[in-house]
Design a protein around this motif. Structure first.
Motif, short mmCIF file in Angstrom:
data_model
loop_
_atom_site.label_atom_id
_atom_site.label_comp_id
_atom_site.label_asym_id
_atom_site.label_seq_id
_atom_site.Cartn_x
_atom_site.Cartn_y
_atom_site.Cartn_z
N LYS A 151 0.82 -1.20 0.00
CA LYS A 151 0.00 0.00 0.00
C LYS A 151 0.86 1.26 0.00
O LYS A 151 0.59 2.22 -0.72
CB LYS A 151 -0.92 0.02 1.23
N LYS A 154 2.55 2.50 -3.33
CA LYS A 154 1.73 3.01 -4.43
C LYS A 154 1.97 4.49 -4.65
O LYS A 154 2.25 5.24 -3.71
CB LYS A 154 0.24 2.76 -4.16
N GLN A 158 -2.28 6.26 -8.05
CA GLN A 158 -2.87 4.95 -7.79
C GLN A 158 -3.77 4.99 -6.56
O GLN A 158 -4.89 4.46 -6.59
CB GLN A 158 -1.76 3.92 -7.58
#
Length: 266
Positions: A151, A154, A158
């Motif tokens: 996560k 990103k 995104q």
């Protein structure tokens, strides 16, 4: 006050008025309900990452499917325990402002405190869970840590794009609970709808309160890429994406679609 006697907007208005009443009459109770939302999200995340880890040990890719299925129960707990979730309140409070049920100052205050106490609840719940046996001495390649590191790696584009879709999905699930009468049907719908965003790994700011906090406490702050700036950027950009998806693309859009009496009233 603009309203319909039946249908989606009528039920949403009732929910908004209930939230306003609780906030006005007992802010402490409203804050606790917001904290409870992240308690349930943290519990859902905790069991999901553990089952995800077990699934990956059986077959590559199985863990992600099992994670998405188990995480989906978080929303079931939130809905049935009457907790206050910031991402669904993005939808509720934006409709309330658009239809003039609440003044913008009041609607935004309810949303702000909901998100704030979601965060507080997520941090506290994650800290306590990190002391439990299952979360003691996790390996550095555990499903929880690799998911959170992914996560944080990103790009903002995104995160923003995924945030839009995440809250479209969450508020679609919320709408289903409003429209459906049968409890079993509501639960099945929520699980399979939330499965979409969980499996695709979309960014949900409130869920990230729980996953980031749990990963931080369980790892002792050693998750790759977990810096204050990386976490802050992710949460801010995810919040903005969630707002576009839940408040504008679902909330305001369906409010507009139901503005006049037609054969297509939801």
């Amino acid at each position: 006050m603009e309203t319909q006697n039946t249908g989606l907007m009528y039920n949403i208005e009732k929910s908004v008025m209930k939230k306003q009443s609780l906030y006005d009459n007992s802010k402490s109770r409203y804050f606790v309900r917001a904290m409870l939302a992240c308690l349930f999200l943290t519990l859902g995340t905790a069991v999901a990452v553990m089952i995800g880890q077990s699934g990956e040990e059986i077959a590559p890719g199985l863990g992600k499917m099992l994670y998405a299925f188990m995480f989906s129960w978080s929303l079931v707990m939130i809905i049935y325990m009457n907790a206050e979730l910031g991402t669904s309140n993005m939808m509720y409070m934006t409709i309330a402002m658009q239809r003039k049920w609440l003044k913008p100052k009041k609607a935004l205050a309810i949303l702000f405190y909901c998100v704030l106490f979601n965060l507080i609840g997520g941090i506290i719940a994650s800290l306590v869970i990190s002391f439990t046996y299952k979360f003691h001495a996790l390996p550095s390649d555990h499903f929880l840590f690799t998911a959170v590191a992914g996560k944080l790696a990103k790009t903002p584009v995104q995160v923003f794009s995924e945030g839009i879709f995440a809250n479209i999905i969450v508020n679609t699930a919320v709408y289903c609970t409003i429209r459906m009468k049968d409890d079993a049907g509501k639960i099945i719908a929520m699980i399979f709808i939330i499965f979409i965003f969980a499996y695709l790994g979309f960014e949900h700011v409130i869920a990230n309160f729980s996953s980031f906090s749990l990963a931080f406490f369980a790892s002792g702050g050693t998750v790759p890429g977990m810096t204050f700036s990386a976490v802050t950027v992710n949460l801010i950009v995810a919040f903005l994406g969630n707002y576009v998806g839940g408040a504008l693309m679902i909330g305001m859009l369906y409010s507009w679609l139901n503005k006049n009496q037609t054969d297509y009233v939801d």
